[in-house]
Design a protein around this motif. Structure first.
Motif, short mmCIF file in Angstrom:
data_model
loop_
_atom_site.label_atom_id
_atom_site.label_comp_id
_atom_site.label_asym_id
_atom_site.label_seq_id
_atom_site.Cartn_x
_atom_site.Cartn_y
_atom_site.Cartn_z
N GLU A 88 0.73 -1.27 0.15
CA GLU A 88 0.14 -0.06 0.05
C GLU A 88 0.73 1.21 0.16
O GLU A 88 0.38 2.47 0.03
N ARG A 89 2.21 0.98 -0.07
CA ARG A 89 3.18 2.37 -0.15
C ARG A 89 3.12 3.18 1.08
O ARG A 89 3.05 4.15 0.88
N ASP A 90 2.57 2.47 2.22
CA ASP A 90 2.81 3.49 3.35
C ASP A 90 3.88 3.66 3.99
O ASP A 90 4.20 4.55 4.65
N ILE A 91 5.08 2.61 3.69
CA ILE A 91 6.33 2.75 4.02
C ILE A 91 7.43 2.55 2.89
O ILE A 91 6.82 1.79 1.92
N ASP A 92 8.67 2.96 3.01
CA ASP A 92 9.42 2.91 1.73
C ASP A 92 10.44 2.15 2.18
O ASP A 92 11.37 1.42 1.48
N CYS A 93 10.58 1.42 3.58
CA CYS A 93 11.74 0.67 3.93
C CYS A 93 10.93 -0.23 5.05
O CYS A 93 10.36 0.38 5.85
N VAL A 94 11.41 -1.49 5.24
CA VAL A 94 10.87 -2.28 6.34
C VAL A 94 11.28 -1.62 7.72
O VAL A 94 10.58 -1.78 8.62
N LEU A 95 12.15 -1.13 7.68
CA LEU A 95 12.89 -0.65 9.01
C LEU A 95 12.18 0.81 9.56
O LEU A 95 12.20 0.94 10.70
N SER A 96 11.25 1.08 8.73
CA SER A 96 10.32 2.27 8.94
C SER A 96 9.02 1.45 9.73
O SER A 96 8.32 2.66 10.17
N SER A 97 8.85 0.67 9.70
CA SER A 97 7.57 -0.07 10.06
C SER A 97 7.37 -0.09 11.59
O SER A 97 8.52 -0.38 12.36
N SER A 98 6.20 0.26 12.17
CA SER A 98 6.13 0.10 13.55
C SER A 98 5.96 -1.30 13.94
O SER A 98 6.06 -1.66 15.14
N ALA A 99 5.73 -2.26 12.84
CA ALA A 99 5.76 -3.69 13.38
C ALA A 99 6.87 -4.47 13.48
O ALA A 99 6.85 -5.61 14.05
N VAL A 100 8.01 -3.90 13.03
CA VAL A 100 9.34 -4.55 13.32
C VAL A 100 9.88 -3.94 14.66
O VAL A 100 9.85 -2.77 15.06
N LYS A 101 10.94 -4.71 15.17
CA LYS A 101 11.55 -4.29 16.38
C LYS A 101 13.03 -4.18 15.70
O LYS A 101 13.79 -5.24 15.57
N VAL A 102 13.48 -2.85 15.79
CA VAL A 102 14.72 -2.52 15.08
C VAL A 102 15.78 -3.09 16.25
O VAL A 102 15.85 -2.28 17.28
N VAL A 103 16.66 -3.65 15.63
CA VAL A 103 17.85 -3.88 16.60
C VAL A 103 19.08 -3.01 16.59
O VAL A 103 19.51 -2.58 17.83
N PHE A 104 19.28 -2.90 15.47
CA PHE A 104 20.64 -2.02 15.13
C PHE A 104 20.48 -1.27 13.80
O PHE A 104 20.44 -2.15 12.98
N THR A 105 20.73 0.14 13.65
CA THR A 105 20.75 0.39 12.28
C THR A 105 22.21 1.19 12.32
O THR A 105 22.80 1.72 13.13
#
Length: 437
Positions: A88-105
């Motif tokens: 649905e093009r709500d995000i342009d990168c998976v790391l921008s999603s609130s559904a994932v838990k970012v470990v380290f960028t």
């Protein structure tokens, strides 16, 4: 097919290997999503990452934009939601999603980039997670060595690390228990062979070898998982496990083919077409075991992991189908012999036995390849060990059935029949023919 959708399929099809300390290497890798490992966390989960020899080549974004390059954890349900967001093009990168838990960028890396960087991440929400690496810049090539370790801290004051996933922490005891069951089974079979030593065939010693290899395979797997549970490394037990797994796989499929052809029971030789089946099955088992080693040791991060997974599944299916042909040939030959040689009752009993064995082999293959995988898929991550227990129980049942039906007999009922039994058998064969017509 979009890359996120492709990896959703791969993750759902991947076997849930016991997570351990993994050492992986990326060399000028431009993949957008790279699955690293999978693990079931308790409420005291820990993830350690150690990055070395890190370098970025190609399109070099500014440091703040590197927030779109890094590692994250995601559950299967959350990943489906991420796919919807991307479509649905709500995000342009998976790391921008609130559904994932970012470990380290990578925007957190100091400048200049150090040669060694460590990350410690704590997870307090119990669930089954997949660790992935995301690179949202298609022209950016990443080179690095990654040491990843996922474990749970045991409750209590000791805080000991448990490197086995929450659903597989009991596996050392499960495998050890089944190894002892096969030890008892082997001892029982040795006793039977001794008592019936005047009527045994070579196939009976072959059956004993299969049981012993299965016992050793399970014992090594128990030790393998036990060391992984405590230290995160198999300490060489995985080598013994692979050796006995390789031998057990070849011997089991060979045994099914030999029994299916009636070797030792019906005739002391193999026909050319039956030898060809063995010549196909044995090399395929070699390929299957090589594929299994690559799948387990390289992990999902390897670029050829998907290929080896497909090779393993294809070879396994071919082997399972190939071992059925000799049984079908034996059934056909026995039916023809029952009509022509005047020993209808003898051949009918053999025919009935091989029909039963054919059905049991099909059930065994279907259960261990389909039902067990289905159980693994639908079972809660905390109870993944139950699918392994189900598979081992099915295998144990298959071994017991084979031993019981083809055990040595002092007075073989196949060859001690009176005229009334033979006439009754002939009449039954006649009725079967009429029914088929």
């Amino acid at each position: 097919m979009s890359i996120p959708l492709l990896f959703l399929i791969l993750l759902s099809a991947a076997s849930r290997a016991a997570a351990e300390i993994r050492f992986t290497e990326l060399r000028s890798d431009t993949r957008q999503i790279i699955p690293v490992d999978e693990f079931g966390f308790t409420h005291r989960g820990q993830l350690e990452l150690n990055l070395t020899q890190l370098s970025l080549t190609g399109t070099n974004p500014n440091p703040s934009a590197l927030s779109k390059v890094g590692f994250f954890l995601v559950t299967m349900d959350a990943w489906i939601h991420v796919l919807q967001q991307i479509e649905e093009r709500d995000i342009d990168c998976v790391l921008s999603s609130s559904a994932v838990k970012v470990v380290f960028t990578f925007d957190r890396l100091p400048t200049p980039v150090p040669s060694d960087y460590n990350v410690l991440y704590s997870e307090t929400t119990a669930d089954q997670y997949t660790l992935l690496f995301a690179n949202c810049f298609p022209q950016l090539a990443v080179t690095m060595k990654v040491r990843s370790a996922m474990y749970n801290l045991e409750d209590g004051k000791s805080n000991n690390r448990d490197y086995l996933s929450a659903g597989k922490t009991v596996l050392p005891r499960v495998y050890f228990f089944f190894s002892m069951v096969y030890f008892v089974l082997a001892a029982t079979w040795i006793y039977v062979l001794y008592k019936k030593r005047l009527t045994i065939f070579r196939i009976h010693f072959f059956m004993l070898a299969v049981v012993l290899l299965k016992m050793l395979n399970l014992l090594c797997e128990a030790e393998d998982k036990s060391y992984i549970k405590r230290t995160g490394s198999a300490h060489g037990w995985d080598v013994l496990f692979y050796i006995f797994s390789f031998l057990k796989g070849i011997m089991l499929f060979t045994l099914i083919v030999l029994i299916g052809t009636g070797w030792s029971f019906l005739k002391p030789y193999l026909q050319d077409k039956e030898k060809k089946v063995l010549m196909i099955v044995i090399p395929l088992q070699v390929v299957a075991n090589i594929a299994q080693v690559v799948i387990d040791e390289k992990g999902q991060i390897a670029q050829d992991w998907v290929t080896w997974k497909q090779v393993f599944l294809l070879v396994d299916v071919i082997c399972c189908c190939a071992v059925l042909f000799p049984i079908v040939w034996s059934i056909k030959n026995l039916r023809e012999a029952a009509k022509t040689d005047g020993k209808a009752a003898v051949n009918l009993m053999k025919l009935t036995l091989f029909r039963q064995y054919y059905i049991v082999v099909i059930c065994y293959i279907y259960f261990t390849r389909v039902v067990v995988y289905a159980l693994e898929t639908i079972t809660s991550y905390r109870y993944l060990w139950t699918s392994i227990v189900a598979g081992e129980l099915a295998t144990l049942g298959f071994y017991v059935f084979t031993g019981y039906k083809f055990k040595p007999e002092a007075h073989n009922p196949y060859f001690v029949l009176d005229d009334e039994e033979e006439e009754a058998a002939a009449e039954q064969l006649k009725l079967e023919d009429e029914f088929e017509l």
